[in-house]
Design a protein around this motif. Structure first.
Motif, short mmCIF file in Angstrom:
data_model
loop_
_atom_site.label_atom_id
_atom_site.label_comp_id
_atom_site.label_asym_id
_atom_site.label_seq_id
_atom_site.Cartn_x
_atom_site.Cartn_y
_atom_site.Cartn_z
N ARG A 1 0.83 -1.21 0.00
CA ARG A 1 0.00 0.00 0.00
C ARG A 1 0.87 1.26 0.00
N CYS B 1 -5.32 -7.95 7.60
CA CYS B 1 -6.24 -7.21 8.48
C CYS B 1 -7.47 -8.03 8.88
N CYS C 1 -2.55 1.74 12.43
CA CYS C 1 -1.53 1.14 11.55
C CYS C 1 -1.45 1.92 10.24
N THR C 2 -2.62 2.24 9.69
CA THR C 2 -2.66 2.97 8.43
C THR C 2 -1.98 4.33 8.58
N CYS D 1 -6.31 -1.06 12.83
CA CYS D 1 -6.09 -0.78 11.40
C CYS D 1 -5.98 0.72 11.16
N GLU E 1 -7.36 -7.88 13.20
CA GLU E 1 -7.21 -6.63 13.95
C GLU E 1 -8.55 -5.96 14.22
N ARG F 1 1.77 3.96 8.74
CA ARG F 1 2.37 3.57 7.45
C ARG F 1 2.46 4.77 6.51
FE1 FES Z 1 -5.00 -3.40 9.23
FE2 FES Z 1 -2.32 -2.60 9.23
S1 FES Z 1 -3.36 -4.09 10.52
S2 FES Z 1 -4.05 -1.73 8.20
#
Ligand code: FES
Ligand code: SAM
Ligand code: SF4
Length: 351
Positions: free
Chosen positions: A287, A319, A330-331, A327, A322, A334
Protein backbone atom coordinates in the motif's frame (compact mmCIF):
# COMPACT_ATOMS: atom_id res chain seq x y z
CA UNK A 1 11.97 0.89 -30.90
CA UNK A 2 13.14 1.86 -27.41
CA UNK A 3 14.02 -1.67 -26.39
CA UNK A 4 14.16 -1.84 -22.63
CA UNK A 5 14.24 1.85 -21.77
CA UNK A 6 11.13 4.02 -21.66
CA UNK A 7 12.33 7.53 -22.60
CA UNK A 8 11.23 10.47 -20.48
CA UNK A 9 9.56 11.98 -23.56
CA UNK A 10 7.10 9.07 -23.60
CA UNK A 11 6.14 9.64 -19.98
CA UNK A 12 5.86 13.38 -20.65
CA UNK A 13 3.57 12.71 -23.61
CA UNK A 14 1.28 10.45 -21.60
CA UNK A 15 1.08 13.14 -18.95
CA UNK A 16 0.55 15.94 -21.45
CA UNK A 17 -2.02 14.19 -23.64
CA UNK A 18 -3.65 12.20 -20.82
CA UNK A 19 -3.48 9.29 -23.20
CA UNK A 20 -1.27 6.30 -23.91
CA UNK A 21 -0.86 4.12 -26.97
CA UNK A 22 -1.07 0.36 -26.80
CA UNK A 23 2.65 0.07 -27.57
CA UNK A 24 3.61 2.57 -24.89
CA UNK A 25 1.57 0.57 -22.40
CA UNK A 26 3.35 -2.60 -23.47
CA UNK A 27 6.77 -0.95 -23.04
CA UNK A 28 5.87 0.33 -19.61
CA UNK A 29 4.68 -3.09 -18.50
CA UNK A 30 7.62 -4.97 -19.96
CA UNK A 31 10.60 -2.78 -19.10
CA UNK A 32 12.93 -3.88 -16.34
CA UNK A 33 14.94 -0.66 -16.51
CA UNK A 34 14.88 0.74 -12.99
CA UNK A 35 15.39 4.35 -14.12
CA UNK A 36 12.36 4.14 -16.42
CA UNK A 37 10.18 2.83 -13.60
CA UNK A 38 11.47 5.53 -11.26
CA UNK A 39 10.66 8.24 -13.83
CA UNK A 40 7.15 6.86 -14.18
CA UNK A 41 6.71 6.71 -10.41
CA UNK A 42 7.93 10.21 -9.82
CA UNK A 43 5.79 11.70 -12.62
CA UNK A 44 2.67 10.00 -11.24
CA UNK A 45 3.41 11.11 -7.69
CA UNK A 46 4.05 14.65 -8.87
CA UNK A 47 0.66 14.75 -10.61
CA UNK A 48 -1.14 13.33 -7.54
CA UNK A 49 0.58 15.85 -5.27
CA UNK A 50 -0.26 18.74 -7.58
CA UNK A 51 -3.98 17.93 -7.16
CA UNK A 52 -4.29 16.54 -3.62
CA UNK A 53 -1.04 17.59 -1.93
CA UNK A 54 0.41 15.00 0.44
CA UNK A 55 -3.06 14.09 1.74
CA UNK A 56 -4.19 10.50 1.79
CA UNK A 57 -7.93 9.98 2.24
CA UNK A 58 -9.16 7.20 4.47
CA UNK A 59 -12.38 5.28 3.83
CA UNK A 60 -13.77 2.94 6.46
CA UNK A 61 -14.73 -0.37 4.88
CA UNK A 62 -17.73 -2.22 6.30
CA UNK A 63 -18.20 -5.69 4.81
CA UNK A 64 -21.95 -6.25 5.08
CA UNK A 65 -22.42 -9.76 3.76
CA UNK A 66 -20.46 -12.76 2.51
CA UNK A 67 -23.52 -14.21 0.75
CA UNK A 68 -23.54 -13.84 -3.01
CA UNK A 69 -25.89 -15.02 -5.73
CA UNK A 70 -23.18 -14.67 -8.38
CA UNK A 71 -20.52 -17.13 -9.40
CA UNK A 72 -17.59 -14.99 -10.59
CA UNK A 73 -14.89 -17.55 -11.28
CA UNK A 74 -12.15 -15.68 -9.37
CA UNK A 75 -13.94 -14.87 -6.12
CA UNK A 76 -13.95 -16.83 -2.87
CA UNK A 77 -17.51 -15.68 -2.12
CA UNK A 78 -18.93 -17.16 -5.34
CA UNK A 79 -22.12 -19.12 -4.74
CA UNK A 80 -20.59 -22.44 -5.78
CA UNK A 81 -17.97 -22.24 -3.04
CA UNK A 82 -19.57 -24.48 -0.45
CA UNK A 83 -16.57 -24.01 1.86
CA UNK A 84 -17.21 -20.27 2.22
CA UNK A 85 -18.51 -19.18 5.62
CA UNK A 86 -21.55 -16.98 5.13
CA UNK A 87 -22.61 -14.14 7.44
CA UNK A 88 -24.65 -10.97 7.33
CA UNK A 89 -24.26 -7.94 9.58
CA UNK A 90 -27.36 -6.76 11.41
CA UNK A 91 -28.52 -3.14 11.27
CA UNK A 92 -27.17 -2.70 14.79
CA UNK A 93 -23.76 -4.09 13.89
CA UNK A 94 -23.55 -1.77 10.89
CA UNK A 95 -24.50 1.26 12.99
CA UNK A 96 -21.93 0.22 15.57
CA UNK A 97 -19.24 0.11 12.88
CA UNK A 98 -20.15 3.64 11.80
CA UNK A 99 -20.11 4.90 15.37
CA UNK A 100 -16.66 3.42 15.97
CA UNK A 101 -15.50 4.68 12.59
CA UNK A 102 -16.73 8.20 13.18
CA UNK A 103 -14.88 8.36 16.51
CA UNK A 104 -11.73 7.14 14.75
CA UNK A 105 -11.96 10.02 12.29
CA UNK A 106 -13.56 8.37 9.26
CA UNK A 107 -15.77 10.65 7.17
CA UNK A 108 -16.51 8.12 4.43
CA UNK A 109 -18.14 4.77 5.04
CA UNK A 110 -17.90 2.17 2.31
CA UNK A 111 -20.54 -0.53 2.61
CA UNK A 112 -19.54 -3.50 0.50
CA UNK A 113 -20.89 -7.01 0.08
CA UNK A 114 -21.73 -9.91 -2.14
CA UNK A 115 -24.92 -9.60 -4.16
CA UNK A 116 -27.23 -10.69 -1.38
CA UNK A 117 -31.01 -10.43 -1.79
CA UNK A 118 -31.37 -10.05 1.99
CA UNK A 119 -30.10 -6.50 1.54
CA UNK A 120 -33.05 -5.54 -0.63
CA UNK A 121 -34.00 -1.92 -1.31
CA UNK A 122 -36.18 -1.61 1.75
CA UNK A 123 -33.48 -2.82 4.13
CA UNK A 124 -30.62 -1.03 2.39
CA UNK A 125 -32.50 2.29 2.14
CA UNK A 126 -33.31 2.04 5.84
CA UNK A 127 -29.62 1.52 6.68
CA UNK A 128 -28.36 4.23 4.33
CA UNK A 129 -31.05 6.65 5.60
CA UNK A 130 -30.04 6.05 9.20
CA UNK A 131 -26.33 6.56 8.50
CA UNK A 132 -27.17 9.72 6.56
CA UNK A 133 -29.31 11.02 9.46
CA UNK A 134 -26.69 10.32 12.13
CA UNK A 135 -23.63 11.37 10.13
CA UNK A 136 -24.72 14.19 7.82
CA UNK A 137 -21.10 15.25 7.29
CA UNK A 138 -20.00 11.84 5.98
CA UNK A 139 -19.95 10.41 2.49
CA UNK A 140 -21.71 7.07 2.02
CA UNK A 141 -20.19 4.79 -0.59
CA UNK A 142 -21.90 1.59 -1.67
CA UNK A 143 -20.35 -1.41 -3.38
CA UNK A 144 -23.13 -3.95 -3.66
CA UNK A 145 -22.81 -5.04 -7.26
CA UNK A 146 -25.35 -4.80 -10.06
CA UNK A 147 -28.83 -3.55 -9.18
CA UNK A 148 -31.70 -1.99 -11.12
CA UNK A 149 -31.88 1.70 -11.99
CA UNK A 150 -34.79 2.01 -9.53
CA UNK A 151 -32.70 0.47 -6.78
CA UNK A 152 -29.70 2.74 -7.44
CA UNK A 153 -32.05 5.74 -7.51
CA UNK A 154 -33.76 4.76 -4.22
CA UNK A 155 -30.39 4.32 -2.50
CA UNK A 156 -29.21 7.66 -3.85
CA UNK A 157 -32.40 9.33 -2.60
CA UNK A 158 -31.86 7.69 0.80
CA UNK A 159 -28.48 9.42 1.06
CA UNK A 160 -25.79 7.39 -0.72
CA UNK A 161 -23.25 9.51 -2.63
CA UNK A 162 -20.77 7.18 -4.24
CA UNK A 163 -20.80 3.70 -5.82
CA UNK A 164 -17.91 1.37 -6.52
CA UNK A 165 -18.51 -1.16 -9.27
CA UNK A 166 -15.37 -2.44 -10.90
CA UNK A 167 -16.00 -3.08 -14.57
CA UNK A 168 -13.55 -6.04 -14.15
CA UNK A 169 -12.47 -5.87 -17.81
CA UNK A 170 -13.37 -3.65 -20.75
CA UNK A 171 -13.24 -6.63 -23.11
CA UNK A 172 -16.51 -8.59 -23.43
CA UNK A 173 -14.56 -11.70 -24.52
CA UNK A 174 -12.29 -11.47 -21.49
CA UNK A 175 -15.31 -10.87 -19.24
CA UNK A 176 -16.85 -14.10 -20.52
CA UNK A 177 -13.75 -16.04 -19.41
CA UNK A 178 -13.97 -14.65 -15.87
CA UNK A 179 -17.71 -15.03 -15.34
CA UNK A 180 -20.41 -17.64 -15.88
CA UNK A 181 -22.80 -17.33 -18.84
CA UNK A 182 -25.58 -15.80 -16.74
CA UNK A 183 -23.52 -12.67 -16.08
CA UNK A 184 -23.44 -9.90 -18.67
CA UNK A 185 -20.60 -7.51 -19.46
CA UNK A 186 -23.10 -5.17 -21.13
CA UNK A 187 -25.22 -4.97 -18.01
CA UNK A 188 -22.22 -4.17 -15.82
CA UNK A 189 -21.11 -1.34 -18.11
CA UNK A 190 -24.70 -0.05 -18.34
CA UNK A 191 -24.89 -0.03 -14.53
CA UNK A 192 -21.86 2.27 -14.38
CA UNK A 193 -23.41 4.75 -16.80
CA UNK A 194 -26.75 4.57 -14.96
CA UNK A 195 -25.04 5.32 -11.65
CA UNK A 196 -23.32 8.29 -13.22
CA UNK A 197 -26.57 9.60 -14.70
CA UNK A 198 -28.27 9.39 -11.32
CA UNK A 199 -25.57 11.58 -9.84
CA UNK A 200 -23.33 9.17 -7.94
CA UNK A 201 -19.59 9.66 -7.89
CA UNK A 202 -18.63 6.34 -9.49
CA UNK A 203 -15.67 4.04 -9.33
CA UNK A 204 -14.78 1.42 -11.90
CA UNK A 205 -11.73 -0.82 -11.87
CA UNK A 206 -10.19 -4.20 -12.51
CA UNK A 207 -7.86 -6.84 -11.15
CA UNK A 208 -4.29 -6.76 -12.45
CA UNK A 209 -3.09 -10.12 -13.72
CA UNK A 210 -6.51 -11.76 -13.83
CA UNK A 211 -6.58 -14.98 -15.87
CA UNK A 212 -6.51 -14.37 -19.64
CA UNK A 213 -5.69 -10.66 -19.22
CA UNK A 214 -3.47 -9.30 -22.01
CA UNK A 215 -1.89 -5.97 -22.93
CA UNK A 216 -4.85 -5.52 -25.29
CA UNK A 217 -7.46 -5.99 -22.57
CA UNK A 218 -5.50 -3.64 -20.29
CA UNK A 219 -5.31 -1.09 -23.07
CA UNK A 220 -9.10 -1.39 -23.43
CA UNK A 221 -9.38 -0.83 -19.65
CA UNK A 222 -7.36 2.36 -19.87
CA UNK A 223 -9.45 3.62 -22.78
CA UNK A 224 -12.62 2.73 -20.89
CA UNK A 225 -11.44 4.83 -17.94
CA UNK A 226 -10.73 7.71 -20.32
CA UNK A 227 -14.25 7.58 -21.74
CA UNK A 228 -16.18 6.97 -18.48
CA UNK A 229 -14.18 9.61 -16.54
CA UNK A 230 -15.02 8.03 -13.18
CA UNK A 231 -14.27 9.82 -9.92
CA UNK A 232 -12.61 6.68 -8.52
CA UNK A 233 -10.68 3.74 -9.98
CA UNK A 234 -10.03 0.62 -7.90
CA UNK A 235 -7.27 -1.68 -9.10
CA UNK A 236 -5.48 -4.41 -7.21
CA UNK A 237 -3.63 -7.58 -8.11
CA UNK A 238 -5.64 -10.73 -8.78
CA UNK A 239 -5.06 -13.10 -5.86
CA UNK A 240 -5.45 -16.78 -6.64
CA UNK A 241 -8.04 -18.30 -4.31
CA UNK A 242 -8.70 -21.79 -3.05
CA UNK A 243 -11.99 -23.51 -3.90
CA UNK A 244 -12.44 -21.42 -7.04
CA UNK A 245 -11.85 -22.48 -10.66
CA UNK A 246 -8.76 -20.24 -10.70
CA UNK A 247 -7.09 -21.79 -7.66
CA UNK A 248 -3.47 -22.44 -8.59
CA UNK A 249 -3.32 -19.68 -11.20
CA UNK A 250 -0.46 -17.23 -10.66
CA UNK A 251 -1.20 -14.11 -8.65
CA UNK A 252 -1.16 -10.74 -10.39
CA UNK A 253 2.17 -8.94 -10.15
CA UNK A 254 2.73 -6.15 -7.65
CA UNK A 255 5.07 -4.39 -10.11
CA UNK A 256 2.42 -4.39 -12.87
CA UNK A 257 -0.15 -3.02 -10.42
CA UNK A 258 2.18 -0.17 -9.45
CA UNK A 259 2.91 0.73 -13.06
CA UNK A 260 -0.80 0.72 -13.90
CA UNK A 261 -1.59 2.89 -10.88
CA UNK A 262 0.94 5.38 -12.21
CA UNK A 263 -0.47 5.25 -15.75
CA UNK A 264 -4.01 5.80 -14.43
CA UNK A 265 -2.83 8.80 -12.40
CA UNK A 266 -1.16 10.28 -15.50
CA UNK A 267 -4.16 9.86 -17.80
CA UNK A 268 -6.73 10.89 -15.17
CA UNK A 269 -4.98 13.30 -12.77
CA UNK A 270 -7.90 14.05 -10.42
CA UNK A 271 -8.96 10.45 -9.85
CA UNK A 272 -9.37 9.06 -6.33
CA UNK A 273 -7.15 6.02 -6.48
CA UNK A 274 -6.90 3.54 -3.61
CA UNK A 275 -3.81 1.63 -2.60
CA UNK A 276 -5.80 -1.57 -2.14
CA UNK A 277 -5.80 -4.28 0.48
CA UNK A 278 -4.98 -6.82 -2.26
CA UNK A 279 -1.77 -4.89 -2.95
CA UNK A 280 -0.99 -5.01 0.78
CA UNK A 281 -1.73 -8.73 0.78
CA UNK A 282 0.85 -9.55 -1.89
CA UNK A 283 3.59 -7.25 -0.58
CA UNK A 284 4.23 -6.14 3.01
CA UNK A 285 4.72 -2.54 1.81
CA UNK A 286 2.27 -2.82 -1.09
CA UNK A 287 0.00 0.00 0.00
CA UNK A 288 2.89 2.36 0.71
CA UNK A 289 4.32 1.60 -2.72
CA UNK A 290 0.88 2.24 -4.20
CA UNK A 291 0.88 5.73 -2.67
CA UNK A 292 4.37 6.36 -3.99
CA UNK A 293 3.12 5.41 -7.47
CA UNK A 294 0.22 7.89 -7.36
CA UNK A 295 -2.53 6.39 -5.17
CA UNK A 296 -4.22 8.77 -2.72
CA UNK A 297 -6.83 6.68 -0.90
CA UNK A 298 -6.55 3.90 1.66
CA UNK A 299 -9.42 1.82 3.00
CA UNK A 300 -8.84 0.38 6.46
CA UNK A 301 -11.27 -2.26 7.64
CA UNK A 302 -14.08 -1.27 10.03
CA UNK A 303 -15.95 -4.58 9.95
CA UNK A 304 -16.56 -6.39 13.25
CA UNK A 305 -13.53 -8.54 13.98
CA UNK A 306 -15.63 -11.71 14.44
CA UNK A 307 -16.61 -11.74 10.78
CA UNK A 308 -13.54 -10.37 9.07
CA UNK A 309 -11.90 -13.62 8.14
CA UNK A 310 -15.20 -14.75 6.57
CA UNK A 311 -15.24 -11.97 3.98
CA UNK A 312 -12.77 -14.17 2.15
CA UNK A 313 -12.82 -12.89 -1.41
CA UNK A 314 -9.23 -14.08 -1.82
CA UNK A 315 -6.63 -16.05 0.14
CA UNK A 316 -4.36 -14.63 2.86
CA UNK A 317 -6.20 -11.31 3.06
CA UNK A 318 -4.53 -8.96 5.55
CA UNK A 319 -6.24 -7.21 8.48
CA UNK A 320 -8.50 -10.13 9.38
CA UNK A 321 -7.40 -10.30 13.03
CA UNK A 322 -7.21 -6.63 13.95
CA UNK A 323 -9.73 -4.30 15.55
CA UNK A 324 -10.88 -1.21 13.65
CA UNK A 325 -8.75 1.04 15.88
CA UNK A 326 -5.66 -1.07 15.17
CA UNK A 327 -6.09 -0.78 11.40
CA UNK A 328 -6.75 2.93 11.75
CA UNK A 329 -3.55 3.48 13.76
CA UNK A 330 -1.53 1.14 11.55
CA UNK A 331 -2.66 2.97 8.43
CA UNK A 332 -1.78 6.34 9.86
CA UNK A 333 1.69 5.13 10.84
CA UNK A 334 2.37 3.57 7.45
CA UNK A 335 1.29 6.69 5.61
CA UNK A 336 3.27 8.96 7.92
CA UNK A 337 6.42 6.87 7.61
CA UNK A 338 6.58 7.58 3.89
CA UNK A 339 5.98 11.32 4.35
CA UNK A 340 2.24 11.58 3.76
CA UNK A 341 -0.67 12.55 5.95
CA UNK A 342 -4.04 10.86 6.53
CA UNK A 343 -6.85 13.37 6.73
CA UNK A 344 -10.20 13.55 8.50
CA UNK A 345 -12.18 14.67 5.50
CA UNK A 346 -14.84 13.28 3.16
CA UNK A 347 -12.14 13.46 0.50
CA UNK A 348 -14.37 14.41 -2.40
CA UNK A 349 -13.27 14.33 -6.01
CA UNK A 350 -11.71 17.61 -7.07
CA UNK A 351 -12.87 18.46 -10.55
FE1 FES B 1 -5.00 -3.40 9.23
FE2 FES B 1 -2.32 -2.60 9.23
S1 FES B 1 -3.36 -4.09 10.52
S2 FES B 1 -4.05 -1.73 8.20
N1 SAM C 1 -20.02 -8.01 -5.03
C1 SAM C 1 -19.62 -6.70 -5.39
C2 SAM C 1 -19.02 -6.68 -6.76
O1 SAM C 1 -18.60 -7.72 -7.25
O2 SAM C 1 -18.94 -5.58 -7.33
C3 SAM C 1 -18.66 -6.07 -4.41
C4 SAM C 1 -17.74 -6.98 -3.67
S1 SAM C 1 -16.51 -7.80 -4.69
C5 SAM C 1 -15.78 -8.91 -3.56
C6 SAM C 1 -15.30 -6.49 -4.86
C7 SAM C 1 -14.18 -6.76 -5.84
O3 SAM C 1 -13.32 -7.77 -5.34
C8 SAM C 1 -14.56 -7.26 -7.20
O4 SAM C 1 -14.98 -6.19 -8.01
C9 SAM C 1 -13.27 -7.92 -7.68
O5 SAM C 1 -12.56 -7.09 -8.60
C10 SAM C 1 -12.47 -8.13 -6.40
N2 SAM C 1 -12.04 -9.53 -6.26
C11 SAM C 1 -12.83 -10.62 -6.22
N3 SAM C 1 -12.07 -11.75 -6.19
C12 SAM C 1 -10.77 -11.35 -6.19
C13 SAM C 1 -9.53 -12.03 -6.20
N4 SAM C 1 -9.47 -13.36 -6.20
N5 SAM C 1 -8.41 -11.30 -6.21
C14 SAM C 1 -8.45 -9.94 -6.20
N6 SAM C 1 -9.59 -9.24 -6.21
C15 SAM C 1 -10.75 -9.93 -6.21
FE1 SF4 D 1 -20.15 -11.96 -5.71
FE2 SF4 D 1 -18.74 -9.70 -6.07
FE3 SF4 D 1 -17.51 -12.05 -5.51
FE4 SF4 D 1 -18.65 -11.71 -7.89
S1 SF4 D 1 -16.89 -10.54 -7.06
S2 SF4 D 1 -18.85 -13.55 -6.58
S3 SF4 D 1 -20.42 -10.48 -7.36
S4 SF4 D 1 -18.85 -10.91 -4.18
Amino acid sequence: MWQNVVPMSVIDNIRENKDISRDELEYILSTDDKDSIEMLRSAAREVATSVYGNKIFMRGLIELSSHCKNDCLYCGLRRSNTSAVRYRLTDDQIMQCCETGYKLGFRTFVMQGGEDGWFDDKRMCRIVGEVRRLYPDCAITLSLGERSRESYQALFDAGANRYLLRHETASPEHYAKLHPGDMSWRNRIDCLYTLKEIGYQVGCGFMVGSPYQTVDTLYADIQFIRSLQPQMVGIGPFVSTQNTPFAGWPNGKVSDTLRLLAVIRLIHPHVLLPATTALGTLHPQGRELGIQFGANVIMPNLSPRDHRKDYAIYDNKICTGEEAAECRACTEQRVKRIGFETVVDRGDYKS
